[in-house]
Design an enzyme around this catalytic site. Structure first.
Site, PDB file in Angstrom:
ATOM      1  N   VAL A  67       0.851  -1.189   0.000  1.00 43.94           N
ATOM      2  CA  VAL A  67       0.000   0.000   0.000  1.00 43.94           C
ATOM      3  C   VAL A  67       0.890   1.243   0.000  1.00 43.94           C
ATOM      4  CG1 VAL A  67      -1.715   1.274   1.365  1.00 43.94           C
ATOM      5  CG2 VAL A  67      -1.724  -1.229   1.397  1.00 43.94           C
ATOM      6  N   CYS A  68       0.487   2.269  -0.765  1.00 40.30           N
ATOM      7  CA  CYS A  68       1.136   3.580  -0.638  1.00 40.30           C
ATOM      8  C   CYS A  68       0.043   4.634  -0.774  1.00 40.30           C
ATOM      9  CB  CYS A  68       2.275   3.758  -1.640  1.00 40.30           C
ATOM     10  SG  CYS A  68       1.740   3.888  -3.360  1.00 40.30           S
ATOM     11  N   ARG A  69       0.406   5.845  -1.177  1.00 41.62           N
ATOM     12  CA  ARG A  69      -0.598   6.899  -1.253  1.00 41.62           C
ATOM     13  C   ARG A  69      -1.524   6.710  -2.449  1.00 41.62           C
ATOM     14  NH1 ARG A  69      -1.742  12.112  -3.237  1.00 41.62           N
ATOM     15  NH2 ARG A  69      -0.163  11.792  -4.835  1.00 41.62           N
ATOM     16  N   MET A  95      -3.898   4.646  -0.616  1.00 41.34           N
ATOM     17  CA  MET A  95      -4.708   5.155   0.487  1.00 41.34           C
ATOM     18  C   MET A  95      -5.730   6.182   0.011  1.00 41.34           C
ATOM     19  SD  MET A  95      -4.033   3.449   3.148  1.00 41.34           S
ATOM     20  CE  MET A  95      -4.839   4.400   4.460  1.00 41.34           C
TER      21      MET A  95
END
Length: 104
Positions: A67-69, A95
């Site tokens: 997961v990242c932005r 996210m």
């Protein structure tokens, strides 16, 4: 459009797997400040730059969701872990697309 070899998972699919208590490793590859602004409760933070040094913290027998932005850094991390033999998937949209609760 996905690159060959990189598995993807939608935020909704990840929510359902977590709700079903499936065995998963959720790894957030953002920076500490981003993590502190809100993250998935079940996730652990390993910023992308540290991943090669901390890869031994991950269990090869348990699927990993990255997961990242927005999904770009986690895509690179997914590619990296897949090449090392992990069952890794990128949470598309990052996210920004996460519909669930976050912790600070």
């Amino acid at each position: 459009m996905s690159d060959q070899g990189v598995k993807e998972m939608t935020p909704q699919e990840l929510m359902e797997k977590l709700a079903a208590k499936e065995e998963l490793q959720v790894v957030d590859v953002r920076e500490v400040e981003e993590w502190n602004a809100g993250h998935i409760k079940e996730a652990r933070l390993i910023p992308l730059g540290f991943l090669p040094h901390r890869v031994d913290e991950l269990d090869k027998d348990v699927p990993v969701v990255l997961v990242c932005r927005s999904g770009a850094r986690s895509h690179m991390a997914t590619e990296y872990l897949t090449n090392l033999g992990f069952d890794a998937a990128n949470m598309v949209g990052g996210m920004l697309a996460w519909p669930g609760e976050t912790e600070q």
